[in-house]
Design a protein around this motif. Structure first.
Motif, PDB file in Angstrom:
ATOM      1  N   ASN A  71      24.701  10.489 -28.861  1.00 25.96           N
ATOM      2  CA  ASN A  71      23.518   9.763 -28.397  1.00 25.96           C
ATOM      3  C   ASN A  71      22.319  10.647 -28.069  1.00 25.96           C
ATOM      4  O   ASN A  71      21.408  10.228 -27.344  1.00 25.96           O
ATOM      5  CB  ASN A  71      23.876   8.918 -27.165  1.00 25.96           C
ATOM      6  CG  ASN A  71      24.430   9.755 -26.017  1.00 25.96           C
ATOM      7  OD1 ASN A  71      24.428  10.973 -26.097  1.00 25.96           O
ATOM      8  ND2 ASN A  71      24.890   9.088 -24.972  1.00 25.96           N
ATOM      9  N   ILE A  72      22.298  11.870 -28.602  1.00 29.21           N
ATOM     10  CA  ILE A  72      21.125  12.731 -28.397  1.00 29.21           C
ATOM     11  C   ILE A  72      19.992  12.219 -29.287  1.00 29.21           C
ATOM     12  O   ILE A  72      20.131  12.156 -30.508  1.00 29.21           O
ATOM     13  CB  ILE A  72      21.444  14.194 -28.758  1.00 29.21           C
ATOM     14  CG1 ILE A  72      22.535  14.762 -27.849  1.00 29.21           C
ATOM     15  CG2 ILE A  72      20.180  15.047 -28.701  1.00 29.21           C
ATOM     16  CD1 ILE A  72      22.173  14.873 -26.395  1.00 29.21           C
ATOM     17  N   PRO A  73      18.842  11.842 -28.712  1.00 30.24           N
ATOM     18  CA  PRO A  73      17.730  11.339 -29.535  1.00 30.24           C
ATOM     19  C   PRO A  73      17.220  12.430 -30.483  1.00 30.24           C
ATOM     20  O   PRO A  73      17.022  13.575 -30.078  1.00 30.24           O
ATOM     21  CB  PRO A  73      16.656  10.980 -28.500  1.00 30.24           C
ATOM     22  CG  PRO A  73      17.384  10.849 -27.201  1.00 30.24           C
ATOM     23  CD  PRO A  73      18.523  11.811 -27.273  1.00 30.24           C
ATOM     24  N   HIS A  74      17.034  12.070 -31.741  1.00 25.97           N
ATOM     25  CA  HIS A  74      16.480  13.013 -32.701  1.00 25.97           C
ATOM     26  C   HIS A  74      15.916  12.250 -33.895  1.00 25.97           C
ATOM     27  O   HIS A  74      16.331  11.145 -34.195  1.00 25.97           O
ATOM     28  CB  HIS A  74      17.531  14.024 -33.166  1.00 25.97           C
ATOM     29  CG  HIS A  74      18.715  13.417 -33.860  1.00 25.97           C
ATOM     30  ND1 HIS A  74      19.748  12.796 -33.194  1.00 25.97           N
ATOM     31  CD2 HIS A  74      19.038  13.342 -35.185  1.00 25.97           C
ATOM     32  CE1 HIS A  74      20.652  12.364 -34.055  1.00 25.97           C
ATOM     33  NE2 HIS A  74      20.236  12.685 -35.278  1.00 25.97           N
ATOM     34  N   GLN A  75      14.973  12.886 -34.530  1.00 20.52           N
ATOM     35  CA  GLN A  75      14.317  12.341 -35.718  1.00 20.52           C
ATOM     36  C   GLN A  75      14.849  13.096 -36.932  1.00 20.52           C
ATOM     37  O   GLN A  75      14.994  14.312 -36.898  1.00 20.52           O
ATOM     38  CB  GLN A  75      12.802  12.546 -35.579  1.00 20.52           C
ATOM     39  CG  GLN A  75      11.969  12.189 -36.789  1.00 20.52           C
ATOM     40  CD  GLN A  75      10.491  12.539 -36.572  1.00 20.52           C
ATOM     41  OE1 GLN A  75      10.093  12.881 -35.460  1.00 20.52           O
ATOM     42  NE2 GLN A  75       9.708  12.462 -37.629  1.00 20.52           N
TER      43      GLN A  75
END
Length: 223
Positions: A71-75
């Motif tokens: 669930n680490i936010p990344h693009q």
């Protein structure tokens, strides 16, 4: 200034003696690449993470993210034919001013302290490049003869290599060259003085099978 991390993960498994891309190999229960993203997400700085992947790796990555509930936010953005092109694509996703740390996806053991030092130096002088002094004695081959050289003058360069966003974007407008061995060499060819900061001997790039064994040992020691 906003802080960005461009994480480039386009490696193969050839030197790892694996059919699987090395960034997807398991390290302490999850893919190497997940450890790398966590290092930037869980550090001292609030960083917007841009992950650069080859087209044929994106589906694999997304399946792993779903399976492991990562669930680490990344693009995610698409890699290019070369590392230069991949970094260039990652930089294009940054729309404003700020500081960007460019990092190898296969360096999962980078610490928040190393990241912070490169960011602080980049804020001060435009760039900050993680590096460590060479440990071994080294020799130079010259005209067929090996010559001893002073190892204290030599450094192993690591990532992150961190820059003012505007500066490194302009540097990457140069034509690609075989002389560009890393992002620091691109900035240097653009006329920038490269500023080295203290890296870490733990910050190894996982390239061969023994690197994975060493990384497991380091993680076990950290727990």
């Amino acid at each position: 200034m906003k802080n960005y991390a461009v994480i480039v993960a386009g490696g193969s498994g050839s030197r790892m003696q694996s059919n699987q891309p090395k960034q997807f190999l398991e390290l302490d229960g999850k893919p190497i690449l997940m450890h790398t993203l966590e290092a930037f997400a869980n550090g001292e700085l609030d960083m917007h993470i841009i992950l650069v992947l080859p087209a044929d790796h994106i589906d694999t990555w997304q399946k792993l993210v779903s399976l492991l509930q990562f669930n680490i936010p990344h693009q995610i953005t698409l890699g290019g034919e070369t590392r230069f092109n991949s970094v260039e694509n990652g930089l294009k996703e940054i729309k404003g001013k700020g500081i960007v740390a460019i990092h190898d996806g296969a360096r999962p053991l980078v610490t928040s302290g190393v990241i912070r030092r490169t960011v602080d130096q980049a804020k001060q002088s435009g760039n900050g490049i993680a590096a460590v002094q060479v440990k071994d004695s080294i020799r130079q081959m010259k005209n067929g003869q090996s010559l001893a050289v002073d190892r204290s003058q030599f450094f192993s360069v690591q990532t992150p290599q961190t820059f003012d966003v505007d500066l490194i974007k302009r540097a990457f407008e140069q034509s690609q060259s075989n002389q560009f061995t890393d992002d620091a060499s691109v900035a240097e060819a653009f006329g920038e003085k490269v500023e080295l900061v203290e890296g870490s001997y733990d910050n190894l790039k996982i390239t061969t099978p023994e690197d994975l064994i060493i990384a497991e040992s380091i993680l076990k020691k950290r727990k």
